[in-house]
Structure formats: structure tokens, C-alpha cells
Design a protein around this motif. Sequence first.
Motif, PDB file in Angstrom:
ATOM      1  N   MET A  40     -37.939  -7.681  29.650  1.00 46.91           N
ATOM      2  CA  MET A  40     -36.348  -8.405  29.927  1.00 46.91           C
ATOM      3  C   MET A  40     -35.843  -6.875  30.093  1.00 46.91           C
ATOM      4  SD  MET A  40     -36.387 -11.161  29.177  1.00 46.91           S
ATOM      5  CE  MET A  40     -37.292 -12.656  28.939  1.00 46.91           C
ATOM      6  N   PRO A  41     -34.143  -7.436  30.728  1.00 47.27           N
ATOM      7  CA  PRO A  41     -33.362  -5.926  30.669  1.00 47.27           C
ATOM      8  C   PRO A  41     -33.032  -5.865  28.670  1.00 47.27           C
ATOM      9  CG  PRO A  41     -32.582  -8.187  31.531  1.00 47.27           C
ATOM     10  CD  PRO A  41     -33.679  -8.803  30.807  1.00 47.27           C
ATOM     11  N   THR A  42     -32.646  -4.398  28.328  1.00 46.08           N
ATOM     12  CA  THR A  42     -31.991  -4.177  27.467  1.00 46.08           C
ATOM     13  C   THR A  42     -30.588  -4.359  27.323  1.00 46.08           C
ATOM     14  OG1 THR A  42     -33.464  -2.907  26.911  1.00 46.08           O
ATOM     15  CG2 THR A  42     -32.184  -1.789  26.027  1.00 46.08           C
ATOM     16  N   PRO A  43     -30.475  -5.526  27.121  1.00 40.07           N
ATOM     17  CA  PRO A  43     -28.495  -5.743  26.378  1.00 40.07           C
ATOM     18  C   PRO A  43     -27.649  -4.186  26.058  1.00 40.07           C
ATOM     19  CG  PRO A  43     -29.707  -6.461  25.000  1.00 40.07           C
ATOM     20  CD  PRO A  43     -31.056  -6.031  25.185  1.00 40.07           C
ATOM     21  N   LEU A  44     -26.766  -4.167  26.765  1.00 42.68           N
ATOM     22  CA  LEU A  44     -25.946  -3.248  26.618  1.00 42.68           C
ATOM     23  C   LEU A  44     -24.904  -3.534  25.714  1.00 42.68           C
ATOM     24  CD1 LEU A  44     -24.916  -2.093  29.856  1.00 42.68           C
ATOM     25  CD2 LEU A  44     -25.371  -0.547  27.806  1.00 42.68           C
TER      26      LEU A  44
END
Length: 504
Positions: A40-44
Motif C-alpha cells: 500500500m502507498p504510505t499516506p502523506l
Amino acid sequence: MPPACPIHDRPREGAAITADELPFSNSFAELPPAFYTRLMPTPLPAPYFIAASADAAALVGLDAQTLAQDDFLALFTGNRVAPRSQPLSAVYSGHQFGVWAGQLGDGRAILLGELPGPQGPMELQLKGAGLTPYSRMGDGRAVLRSSIREFLCSEAMAALGIPTTRALTITGSHQRVMRESVETAAVVTRMAPSFVRFGSFEHWHYRNKQDELRLLADHVIQHWYPELAGAANPYKAFLAEVTRRTAVMIAHWQAVGFMHGVMNTDNMSILGLTLDYGPFGFMEAFDAQHICNHTDQGGRYSYANQVPVGHWNCYALGNALLPLIGTPEDAEEALDVYRPAFGARLDELLHAKLGLFDTREDDGALFDATFGLLQANHADFTLFFRRLGELRLEGGPDGDAPLRDLFIDRAAFDAWAARYRARLRAEHSVDERRRAAMHRTNPKYVLRNYLAQNAIEQAQNGDYAEVRKLLAILERPFDEQPEHDTYAALPPDWAAHLEVSCSS
């Protein structure tokens, strides 16, 4: 090529689609797990919208205005994942600056999947979406500076008619990222039918994994080169077609003065698309040995070297595919298409740039004289060809002044102009017809480094209007746009000191 989404997957007529309704599929995920890592992408934190390309959005059936909405902002920053998305990062290897670098991979890119569109499916990839197993010593992030450059140049190149990946949207966050200094994070959503690279094949070849090598080749041929499947030697035909496309792409680069800056084999698209916009540049004061990448101390990727390096990269691909192709002679025969394909397309492009409608035996000598004149005087590449369209058949020094003033050696220009006019008279050239044709092929606006820098500095101060304005100008590079004449002027003196490197 995979079929478009079925009718029941489409949004209702007249209804606005939401991010969660996007009909993602992922043909790359059909390959075995050794080819990628699901993650999963890492949130910003607190992402914000910067810009979106309407032309790119249309390729996947989206309205660019909706991309600023909260659900799309979160999706294209990596803060949420659409239900049908299958995020993954791909593994590949490659030669970097001519040296085998071993395993690389998507160190800060995450493939969301592909969306259907009027020209076929397009993969959507988040660049700067966080750590992956292939990040090595990197942090998985992209910074605002380099993300703006990639976003703008992707769309500028498409508008110039040059094969390229596309940029759908750019978002940002105030999260701090350390490079040479502290910067802030950004994410570019980029698109292509496929992000498979030369290095994707090199990865399996150098590991002596012929089953995986064949699986990847069959996958790429099935999805993007189905017409080659029935060839007597489909892998040889595949190498020849990739080589041809690469040669054509680089001919377009040379004709518009574009320099990629990092032509490593992991940055070479298997579809012949301009891929991975890092330290690129558009030629200004012409110098065939110009190096746009400050990191490239040896000049491997100078403007003049792009042509032989492109061929070298195709040889690297051919070496990787050799176990499938069979014999070195077959591979060599496939690679032999490079020089004639490059020469034919560049010849065609140069005839168009000089407004020549027929072909004569000594045209090559005229082309050489043209670039010799540019080299000796370091004349501005884009302005020279654009102003050349205004040259009148029956003219002289006074009428030629806007063009002539680009040259220090006016006498040398006058001698060249006399030769050029003689060539025009030989084919009974008509001024207005020639001017219109030349202005359709010689852009008035390109993404000069100083223009990008102005947009970057304003964005770093929280003002994204210049990014959007520059995008709108670059989407119409051949139009006069007189209200934006300053964007087509010679660069200011301070621009000569700008440097771009592999840091991003």
C-alpha cells in the motif's frame, strides 16, 4: 490488449464517478509474485491539490476538474486506495551510466492498476508514494521541485508530439523531505500503457532465470505487441520493433533539442516512450556536447551522445533477450534497424523544420551546415527554428534581423541564408505556405529550465498558479499566444547558472 471495462462497470450516464468507483484492473499482476511486491502507498499528512492535466485525464475518461475533489486528492496522493486497485511495485535491474547496477526496481513508485480509455488501457502509477522493498537507501518520496518538472515536461512533450508517458495530476504535502536541503513532498500520478523497461528483462537475464524472462516477454507481446505473436521468431521481431521505436523517439528528441539526462537502461521504455523525467533539459544556446545533467560528469548523456547511447541500450536489451531469440546473428539483425529508423525519421523531421517539401540529394549537406552554424554561434535552438519560418524568399539583412540577430557571425549567417534561399527557390517554395507548415513543426514554447524554476519557486511559497499557467501554455506549443510572448524569449542571464542533477 485487455478489453475496456464491461458496461456494468461504467458509471451511470450523467453521473459523476467517484474515486472508489474507478474500474481498475491490473494486467501486470497476472505475472507471478516474483515480478513485484504488493503493498500500500504510505499516506502523506494534509495533502493539497496542485494541478491536473485535462488532456491526460481524457485518456482515462476522467474530468480534470473532479481530480481536485477530496476523494481523488486522497487517491492520487496515496492516502486511500480504490476498492478495485491492486497496488504493487515492480522489480527490475539495469545499467546506470554504462555500468551494471544490479537490482533496482520501483523505489518510490507504486502502480495502482490500469483504467480503460478511448485509446486503450492506461496504467496509473504514483511516484513519491513511500518506501518499497526496492527503495535501497532512498526514502520513497519525491520532492515538489522535481515533481513539478516531471508533471510539466510529460505534458509538454505530449503536446510536441513526442512519444512519452503522461502526467495526470500532481499533489503536495508540507511533510519535510531531506535532499541537499530540506524540501517538501509531492506525488505525481503518471500514466502509460505499460511501465515495463529494458531493465525489466535484464533483471531476469542476469539472474539466469529464463522461465521468468520468457514469461515477461510473452506477457509484453500478448498485451502490447500482439501482431508479433505469429512471427517466425516473435522475440526477434519484438527486439526489432522496440529498437525501431526507440530510434524514432530519439530522433524526435534531437529534432526538438530535448535532452533526457539519465538514459540508463532502467529508464528506457519497452514501448519507446520517454520515461522518467529527472535532470532533463531543452537546448538553448546550441552546443552538441551540452550536458543537461550536472551529475553526468563524463558527458555520457550529452545531446550528441543520445543517439549512440540509445543504440547501446538496445544492444543491452538484445543481450537480455538473446536466450529467447536464439542466435547472436538474429539479435544483430533485429538491432540493425536502429540506424536506418533513426536516420529516416530525423531526415523527415529536419525537412519539416526547414520547410522543405521535397527531398534533394544535397539536403544532408545543408542540414550539416545548419547545425554547424548553430554550433559555431551557440544560437538559441528553439528561437532559430521558430524565427526561420518568418524568413522571406526575397529578403535581406534588414528583413532577416530577428533571425540574424541570434548570430554573432552575421556574415556566416548571411552566407548560410543565401544557400538556404537557393534551396527554397529550387523547389519553388511559397512563403506563406512554408511559414504555416514550419510553425506547425517548430514550437514557440518549450519547457526551458528557467520557466520551470520560476514555477517551482512560486510553488515553494504556496502559489501554484504559475504551474497551471505554464501547463496551459505548453499544451499549445505551436500557437502564437501573443499574450505569453515573454515565455518564448531568450532566457535571462541568471538561467545559465541553473543546474539539475539526479537528486530528487
